[in-house]
Scaffold this motif. Sequence first.
Motif: not given
Length: 477
Positions: A214-236
């Motif tokens: 689960x990822x918490x964001x606020x409602x005024x945020x911009x995401x980096x490109x392919x953030x999920x792939x980067x996040x999965x790398x970190x989790x791995x």
Amino acid sequence: MRLVLKYLDKMRCFRKRSTIPFLVALITFLLFINLYIEDGYVLEEDKRQLRETSMHPLNSERYVHTFKDITNFSGTINVTYRYLAGTPLPRKKYLTIGLSSVKRKRGNYLLETIKSIFDQSSYEELKEIIVVVHLADFDLAWCESLVQEISRKFGHHIIAGRLLVIHAPEEYYPSLDGLKRNYNDPEDRVRFRSKQNVDYAFLLNFCTNLSDFYMMLEDDVRCSRNFLTALKKVVASREGSYWVMLEFSKLGYIGKLYHSRDLPRLAHFLLMFYQEMPCDWLLIHFRGLLAQKDAIRFKPSLFQHMGYYSSYKGAENKLKDDDFEEDSLDIPDNPPASLYTNINVFESYDAAKAYSSVDEYFWGKAPSTGDFYVIVFNKATKISKIKIITGTDDRQNDILHHGALEVGEKLIGTKKGRQCSSYITLGEFKNGNIEVHDVDHKIAFDIECVRIVVTANQKEWLIIRSISLWTTQGASQ
């Protein structure tokens, strides 16, 4: 004699009075300890008990039973949500992204935030995420109006099960009147942040079984490109290590990642202490109670605050995360590994800190010829790129002045742990750094070890600021 009896009587009264705060302190301590305990009991009367504990100070033995009842944090909270748009799919996803939003006096960035989440994700990434928006304002007309706009702009994501919009009815909220005035905050600010804690608690509670993380964001945020792939790398890269919360932004309640299994306890925790302090402060206490002492924050940040006006009174809020990068695809993989060095480590700057993308580093005392720092992978790995940086801006002489980078195979067991018995040199360090591309084209075998070798004595100490590895597909399983 009368004086003695009177004195003893006073002492008995004193002991009675002092017992009450002691019991309260003991109960609170037991409450915190119980955060570690998991069982199957589901709370049935959270709302009533929360209202009761919020309306009265904790200064009476009558609350012993109440605290015993609500110390079990493993069950979900009994709330009947309104589904404003979409319904959950039966299949669990990899990641739930949670947003809570209320009506603002100036500006509204929710639609831009949702758009950024979807636009910055590839089609394959979209299959692994679900976005849950909690419209938490008590103005139902505003909620209905906004959900119509969300449905119009993101209807295809709602149909695909990637977007849900929910609302927790006001009747489930604890009292928001007569709250504690901690930190000398004005009454309206205390009410705002206390309600926000409950908003988040109900959102977390809803998302408990939707995904693995689960990822918490606020409602005024911009995401980096392919953030999920980067996040999965970190989790791995954290596989096998203990963590409660990983941070992908240094601002507020943005980019905070949890295991979904911890959401019920976090939801209960926010509800229990909703009037005590802001949510981002409570998160630090929650993390500490679950035995993660220090923050684990990754750079570059994957999320950027983009709003100019706060949801509290429309006040200006131009905070920016200067570690944010728009393109996150180049984040290294750093596969799970064991780390060894024979260099004398200074204080707590141990070997693991150079291999993590957390903003820390390895620091050792003056190394000698033949000293080494070695990475032994859990599984043989194909590597495409290696980048190692030594020294820091404020300690520019603490670099590796003379050293070589090697990769190895043929693991053997030794008294000091697993080591490779065969190495090939990839290159020499220049000005304390080395970067090697196309490693998988230069090396015929799957790599089991990466080793930094000191090739000449140096008087200066050694800082290894970062070790970054990029892997390719097809490594041995």
